[in-house]
Design an enzyme around this catalytic site. Sequence first.
Site, PDB file in Angstrom:
ATOM      1  N   LYS A 189      18.448   1.136   4.501  1.00 38.67           N
ATOM      2  CA  LYS A 189      19.367   0.804   3.405  1.00 38.67           C
ATOM      3  C   LYS A 189      20.302  -0.319   3.839  1.00 38.67           C
ATOM      4  CE  LYS A 189      18.859   5.333   1.348  1.00 38.67           C
ATOM      5  NZ  LYS A 189      19.255   6.748   1.279  1.00 38.67           N
ATOM      6  N   GLN A 201      24.085  10.594   2.731  1.00 33.74           N
ATOM      7  CA  GLN A 201      22.655  10.842   2.968  1.00 33.74           C
ATOM      8  C   GLN A 201      22.369  12.343   2.984  1.00 33.74           C
ATOM      9  OE1 GLN A 201      20.316   8.447   3.036  1.00 33.74           O
ATOM     10  NE2 GLN A 201      18.694   9.928   3.329  1.00 33.74           N
ATOM     11  N   ASP A 225      24.153   6.984  -6.143  1.00 40.09           N
ATOM     12  CA  ASP A 225      23.002   7.889  -6.077  1.00 40.09           C
ATOM     13  C   ASP A 225      22.762   8.586  -7.413  1.00 40.09           C
ATOM     14  OD1 ASP A 225      21.393   8.161  -3.841  1.00 40.09           O
ATOM     15  OD2 ASP A 225      22.898   9.289  -2.714  1.00 40.09           O
TER      16      ASP A 225
HETATM   17  N1  GUN Z   1      17.684  11.980   0.641  1.00 39.17           N
HETATM   18  C1  GUN Z   1      16.474  11.788   0.070  1.00 39.17           C
HETATM   19  N2  GUN Z   1      16.523  10.950  -0.963  1.00 39.17           N
HETATM   20  C2  GUN Z   1      17.815  10.628  -1.072  1.00 39.17           C
HETATM   21  C3  GUN Z   1      18.480   9.792  -1.981  1.00 39.17           C
HETATM   22  O1  GUN Z   1      17.921   9.200  -2.906  1.00 39.17           O
HETATM   23  N3  GUN Z   1      19.835   9.701  -1.752  1.00 39.17           N
HETATM   24  C4  GUN Z   1      20.478  10.374  -0.747  1.00 39.17           C
HETATM   25  N4  GUN Z   1      21.795  10.234  -0.646  1.00 39.17           N
HETATM   26  N5  GUN Z   1      19.861  11.153   0.102  1.00 39.17           N
HETATM   27  C5  GUN Z   1      18.535  11.269  -0.061  1.00 39.17           C
END
Ligand code: GUN
Length: 366
Positions: free
Chosen positions: A126, A170, A193
């Site tokens: 990211k 995350q 998100d």
């Molecule tokens: N873990 C798996 N997919 C995601 C996501 O799209 N966002 C976040 N924050 N954690 C994740």
Amino acid sequence: MVFSDCSSATTARFLPFNRSRLPADSAVNIGRVVGPLQWRLPNPVSLQARSTLAVHSWSSPSLVINATMGTGTSAKVIDGKAVAKQIRDEITAEVSRMKDAIGIVPGLAVILVGDRKDSATYVHNKKKACESVGIKSFEVRLPEDSSKQEVHNHIAGFNEDPSVHGILVQLPLPSHMNEQSVLNAVSIEKDVDGFHPLNIGRLAMRGREPLFVPCTPKGCIELLHRYGINIKGKRAVVIGRSNIVGMPAALLLQREDATISIVHSRTPNPEDITRQADIIISAVGQPNMVRENWIKPGAVIIDVGINPVEDAKSPRGYRLVGDVCYEEACKVASAVTPVPGGVGPMTIAMLLSNTLSSAKRLHNFK
Ligand code: GUN
């Protein structure tokens, strides 16, 4: 447990679920994974001849390639990698236009708690993606045994920080942490998100607009749009009901006027339902679960699953497959996303897009 692969060329075994070996763009194999035994896995059956029912208009013909997996294949490949690249180029141009016009650079803050290797890889990717489009990234790494208060303090700091336009915690969090209270603490205006209950609630309600839509399901719909695939009035089936993908994907399809069904681990005879679908989105994390007898001839298949299966021929010892048996889907569907290179690259592209939109909204930049 050993399963046979759906490909005739190989006999693969499912890898035990080993998070540290998961690839960088895996969207499904993170949260709850449905164990294979919970699904009724039918034997493959030979399928009726491919129909000519599909009459999709393909708006991005340069992105559409004929699948070439074996004989008799005819589905189009939905090239998520190419679409994601196109979107990232668009974002790069917009970030630069914004910086030149008002001197503001969009900022994304990522909070990582614990030392899971897969999560660390996602966060790293990211960050790299942000750099590549000119978005500023902020990162906080906290040890596994951090207190809930520490996480909340960081979220509160980013909520107040005007140079941060998006906040992402995350997932999954360490088990001692309450995911719900952490996600609730993120300002709804920076919830890139789309996991805040207010954003999900608005997504579910007619006449309400969420400020952000979760990235993976948004990426699925974006692929359908960019390939000119009509959703309105179509029958769509979502396989899986996770908070991150399945549930929001179903809500999004409904907002696009599809008639939706959700199939999950407790659905009897799921293939009887998926076989009625014009569009299937599968997000369960079960390698090759969807076989040709699950698919209506001419259907469009969006495969969110990214599952490692053992492969002695690969230098890494494993390869990635989706929830859908790709070779079989190519024979019967009209279009299908590959794994890798389908939905995976779209997730990060949508995160960048959400961060840019947030910065524009917060600075009233059109
Ligand atoms: N873990 C798996 N997919 C995601 C996501 O799209 N966002 C976040 N924050 N954690 C994740």
